[in-house]
Structure formats: structure tokens, C-alpha cells
Design a protein around this motif. Structure first.
Motif, short mmCIF file in Angstrom:
data_model
loop_
_atom_site.label_atom_id
_atom_site.label_comp_id
_atom_site.label_asym_id
_atom_site.label_seq_id
_atom_site.Cartn_x
_atom_site.Cartn_y
_atom_site.Cartn_z
N ALA A 29 -78.44 -95.80 52.03
CA ALA A 29 -77.39 -94.94 52.56
C ALA A 29 -76.13 -95.79 52.77
CB ALA A 29 -77.84 -94.32 53.87
N ALA A 30 -74.99 -95.25 52.39
CA ALA A 30 -73.74 -95.96 52.60
C ALA A 30 -73.43 -96.06 54.08
CB ALA A 30 -72.60 -95.26 51.87
N VAL A 31 -72.61 -97.06 54.44
CA VAL A 31 -72.19 -97.24 55.83
C VAL A 31 -70.91 -96.45 56.05
CG1 VAL A 31 -71.48 -98.91 57.57
CG2 VAL A 31 -73.23 -99.53 55.89
N ASP A 32 -70.88 -95.66 57.10
CA ASP A 32 -69.72 -94.85 57.43
C ASP A 32 -68.75 -95.68 58.27
OD1 ASP A 32 -68.35 -92.20 57.68
OD2 ASP A 32 -68.75 -92.54 59.81
N LEU A 33 -67.55 -95.93 57.73
CA LEU A 33 -66.56 -96.78 58.39
C LEU A 33 -65.20 -96.09 58.43
CD1 LEU A 33 -67.37 -100.29 56.88
CD2 LEU A 33 -67.80 -99.54 59.22
N PRO A 34 -64.35 -96.46 59.39
CA PRO A 34 -62.98 -95.95 59.37
C PRO A 34 -62.23 -96.47 58.15
CG PRO A 34 -63.21 -97.70 61.00
CD PRO A 34 -64.59 -97.38 60.52
N ALA A 35 -61.23 -95.72 57.71
CA ALA A 35 -60.50 -96.07 56.49
C ALA A 35 -59.66 -97.33 56.64
CB ALA A 35 -59.61 -94.91 56.07
N LEU A 36 -59.37 -97.73 57.87
CA LEU A 36 -58.63 -98.97 58.13
C LEU A 36 -59.42 -99.83 59.10
CD1 LEU A 36 -54.95 -97.69 58.69
CD2 LEU A 36 -55.89 -98.72 56.61
N GLY A 37 -59.41 -101.14 58.87
CA GLY A 37 -60.02 -102.08 59.79
C GLY A 37 -58.98 -103.02 60.35
N LEU A 38 -59.28 -103.64 61.48
CA LEU A 38 -58.35 -104.58 62.10
C LEU A 38 -58.79 -106.01 61.80
CD1 LEU A 38 -55.89 -104.92 63.98
CD2 LEU A 38 -57.50 -105.07 65.90
N GLY A 39 -57.96 -106.74 61.07
CA GLY A 39 -58.20 -108.15 60.81
C GLY A 39 -57.64 -108.96 61.97
N CYS A 40 -58.50 -109.69 62.66
CA CYS A 40 -58.11 -110.36 63.91
C CYS A 40 -57.69 -111.81 63.73
CB CYS A 40 -59.25 -110.27 64.91
SG CYS A 40 -59.71 -108.58 65.34
N MET A 41 -57.73 -112.35 62.54
CA MET A 41 -57.47 -113.77 62.31
C MET A 41 -56.18 -114.25 62.94
SD MET A 41 -56.99 -115.78 58.67
CE MET A 41 -55.30 -115.17 58.42
N GLY A 42 -55.08 -113.53 62.71
CA GLY A 42 -53.77 -113.98 63.16
C GLY A 42 -53.62 -114.07 64.66
N MET A 43 -54.57 -113.49 65.40
CA MET A 43 -54.52 -113.58 66.85
C MET A 43 -54.96 -114.94 67.35
SD MET A 43 -56.17 -109.86 67.79
CE MET A 43 -55.42 -108.33 67.21
N SER A 44 -55.51 -115.77 66.45
CA SER A 44 -56.00 -117.09 66.84
C SER A 44 -55.55 -118.23 65.96
CB SER A 44 -57.55 -117.08 66.85
OG SER A 44 -58.08 -116.15 67.73
N ASP A 45 -55.04 -117.94 64.76
CA ASP A 45 -54.88 -119.02 63.80
C ASP A 45 -53.91 -118.65 62.68
OD1 ASP A 45 -55.57 -121.60 63.04
OD2 ASP A 45 -57.70 -121.16 62.86
N PHE A 46 -53.39 -119.66 62.03
CA PHE A 46 -52.70 -119.62 60.74
C PHE A 46 -51.27 -119.08 60.74
CE2 PHE A 46 -57.28 -119.26 59.71
CZ PHE A 46 -57.43 -120.49 59.10
N TYR A 47 -50.92 -118.20 61.66
CA TYR A 47 -49.57 -117.64 61.65
C TYR A 47 -48.73 -118.07 62.84
CZ TYR A 47 -51.27 -114.55 57.97
OH TYR A 47 -51.80 -114.07 56.80
N GLY A 48 -49.10 -119.19 63.46
CA GLY A 48 -48.36 -119.64 64.62
C GLY A 48 -48.89 -119.00 65.90
#
Length: 357
Positions: A29-48
Motif C-alpha cells: 500500500a502506498a504511503v499517504d503524505l501531504p503534497a509538500l514537506g518541510l526540509g529542515c536543514m537550513g534551520m541548522s546548517d549550510f545557509y548561515g
């Protein structure tokens, strides 16, 4: 109205859902997910530097809008990102959130990368640390961040499968791998999604990888949908003022003539945005959403303002004429510069078909 000021900063559309990763011949069975996800990387790293309070408020706002997919990595801020997510989720029901974690990236004390380790013992050790930092007894999806050239993918996937069987992981994912690696991994355990860069400026997956993923019943978790800001409406105003810790200062697409050429290519998004009373960023997100119902774009918003702008993309419809116009104006081969520097490009199994200097 000029595209930079035309703004739909929120959405009246309920968060649409997508069915991801039916496993193809595995018949899951496929996994039911929202059409957009939140990428949290920039809250801790790489973009200052990021604002901790605003980061947590952004996670809360995303969850409240039904954007319950949170994407992180155990090496983002050397564990900081996972601990930030734990703090943000305090008081909320664990089952209401879908947490995807990447592992395998090794960091030095000064923040540098020192390699990839996806040996079975390392997989289990990394997961143990992740569960502690997140304050949970399982993660929803676990995926190696890169293919480890020293470890057969079957061994890495086998270790994740053991953790799935033990109840510590719900689903297997992969990141930045090519079609043949997807095939090999799928013989060991069904792969729910492939996380890979995909945007109107990064379309390398379309020739081989995306068809293979669809044949195998593997969804796509698309990151870099704004090409790390190149497709955002205010890039011209801040391109010359990057924080010294912002890794984009070292990316080929953001340097010299390459930047000038890429911004010129992206100008079509501003034109379409003006016609749709939207922003270029919203058009870029809507473009990725329109590429198939098996694709979930990850939005790397670090503030509630950026999150609201991204959510506005759900209200935008791009018809076949719009999509053709954008593709014609931005030929894939016309994009100047590689996605990463030469060293990091060599680490991408997904780019192995490309010649490397």
C-alpha cells in the motif's frame, strides 16, 4: 502587478495528499503524505545563522497547515537539527508527524565533511543516536544520504530492513542514487521514495532515474525545488551579500557568469508569476508539483513568511501551455554550472553518467 510584489502568501486550499511508494511488484500500500514537506536543514546548517525561535515557529506553522512531513539528517548541524525538531514537537502526538532522516554523512569538529559510512553496524549506531536526539522510539523513513562506494547497497539496505523488522523504522528511502542502484536496492526491500534534487533548473532525473523509480513504484522526494534560492524573487538583491558560512558561495551555479546566465534563464518564471498574481518561487514549486502525483516537493523554509509563500503555490494551476513555455525557455542543457563542486559531484551516484574532471 510586478512579480516581486504580487503575492499569495497563504493558501485557502486544504493540504492535498499524495500516494507515495506502492513498491511496484511488491504490491505494498502506498504511503499517504501531504503534497509538500518541510526540509529542515537550513534551520541548522549550510545557509548561515538561523533564528531558533523562528525555526520552531515555522515548524509549528507547517504542522498546523497539515504539512506534517519533516525532513532532516543526523549530520545537519551534527545533530542540532534533530534536537531542534524534538523541541518543536514537544507536546504534540508523535503519530501526527512523519519524520524522514538521512544518515551516513560524517562530520569533523570544525563542521567539515569527512566521508560517508553506511556499513551495517554504522547504520544501527547512527539510528540509535537519532532516536535519542529526536526523543522517539521510531523514525518514519530512514535513508542513506549518499551511496557509500565501499559498501554494497544491498548491505546497507539489509541493515535498514533489520531495523524495520525490529520496529525502529517504518519505511526505507534512498538519496541521490542512480537507476541501477534503485534496482539493486529494491531486490532487498521496497524503497518508498528517492530523495533527489529536482527543479526547473535541475532536471537530470528525467531521462533514466525518474522512469526507473516509477517502474519500481518508488516516489520522489524533491529537494532544491527553488535551486537553493536561484528561483526566488529576491535573489538579485542578496546574491552579493551571502553569509561567509553559506555554502552557496562555493557552488558553481552561483559564481560569476554562471550566476548571470542562470538568473536570465529563470526570468521566465517572473513573467509567468506576473500573469498569475504569484511569485517566481511559487511558480517554481507549482512546476515541480505538476510533474506527477508521485512527487512531493520539500520546502526549505526557515521562516513563517517563506513558508506562507510556499504554501501559496498550492493555489496555482499551471496548464500544459504554461509548462511547455517554461520548459522551452529553460532548456536543461542551458543551465550553467554543476549542482555541487567537483568533489561533491563525485559522491553522487545519481550523476555517475556524467563525465567528471
Amino acid at each position: 502587478m510586478p512579480a516581486d510584489t504580487a503575492m499569495s502568501t497563504s493558501t485557502t486550499t486544504p493540504m492535498p495528499r499524495r500516494q507515495i511508494g506502492d513498491g511496484g511488484s511488491h504490491g505494498l500500500a502506498a504511503v499517504d503524505l501531504p503534497a509538500l514537506g518541510l526540509g529542515c536543514m537550513g534551520m541548522s546548517d549550510f545557509y548561515g545563522p538561523a533564528d531558533r525561535n523562528e525555526s520552531i515557529a515555522t515548524i509549528h506553522a507547517a504542522l498546523d497547515q497539515g504539512m506534517v512531513l519533516l525532513d532532516t539528517g543526523d549530520f545537519y548541524g551534527s545533530g542540532h537539527n534533530e534536537m531542534l525538531i524534538r523541541e518543536a514537537l514537544s507536546g504534540r502526538r508523535r503519530e501526527d508527524v512523519f519524520i524522514a532522516v538521512k544518515f551516513g554523512g560524517m562530520r569533523s569538529p570544525d563542521g567539515g565533511f569527512v566521508g560517508i559510512d553506511t556499513r551495517p553496524a554504522a547504520v544501527k549506531n547512527a539510528l540509535a543516536q537519532t532516536l535519542k536526539r529526536l526523543g522517539t522510539d521510531y523514525v518514519d523513513l530512514y535513508q542513506p544520504a549518499r551511496l557509500d562506494p565501499a559498501v554494497p547497497i544491498e548491505d546497507t539496505v539489509g541493515a535498514v530492513k533489520e531495523m524495520i523488522d525490529a520496529g525502529y523504522v517504518r519505511h526505507l528511502g534512498l538519496s541521490e542514487v542512480g537507476a541501477s542502484t534503485l534496482e539493486r536496492a529494491s531486490t532487498v526491500h521496497p524503497v518508498r521514495w528517492l530523495q533527489i534534487e529536482y527543479s526547473v533548473l535541475s532536471r537530470g532525473i528525467e531521462s533514466e532515474i525518474l522512469p526507473a523509480a516509477r517502474r519500481l513504484g518508488i516516489g520522489i522526494s524533491a529537494y532544491g525545488v527553488l535551486s537553493r534560492g536561484l528561483l526566488g524573487s529576491d535573489w538579485r538583491q542578496r546574491a552579493d551579500a551571502l553569509d561567509p558560512h553559506d555554502f552557496r558561495a562555493h557552488l558553481p551555479r552561483f559564481s560569476g557568469d554562471n550566476l548571470t546566465r542562470n538568473l536570465a534563464l529563470a526570468e521566465v518564471l517572473s513573467v509567468v508569476a506576473g500573469e498569475k498574481a504569484a511569485t517566481p518561487a511559487q511558480i517554481a514549486i507549482a512546476w515541480v508539483l505538476a510533474q506527477g502525483p508521485d512527487i512531493v516537493p520539500l520546502i526549505g523554509a526557515r521562516s513563517r513568511t517563506r513558508l506562507a509563500e510556499a504554501l501559496g503555490a498550492l493555489d496555482i494551476h499551471l496548464d500544459s501551455g504554461d509548462l511547455a513555455r517554461i520548459r522551452d525557455a529553460i532548456p536543461a542543457e542551458a543551465v550553467a554550472g554543476t549542482r555541487y563542486d567537483a568533489g561533491q559531484m563525485r559522491m553522487l551516484d545519481s550523476e555517475r553518467r556524467l563525465p567528471m574532471d
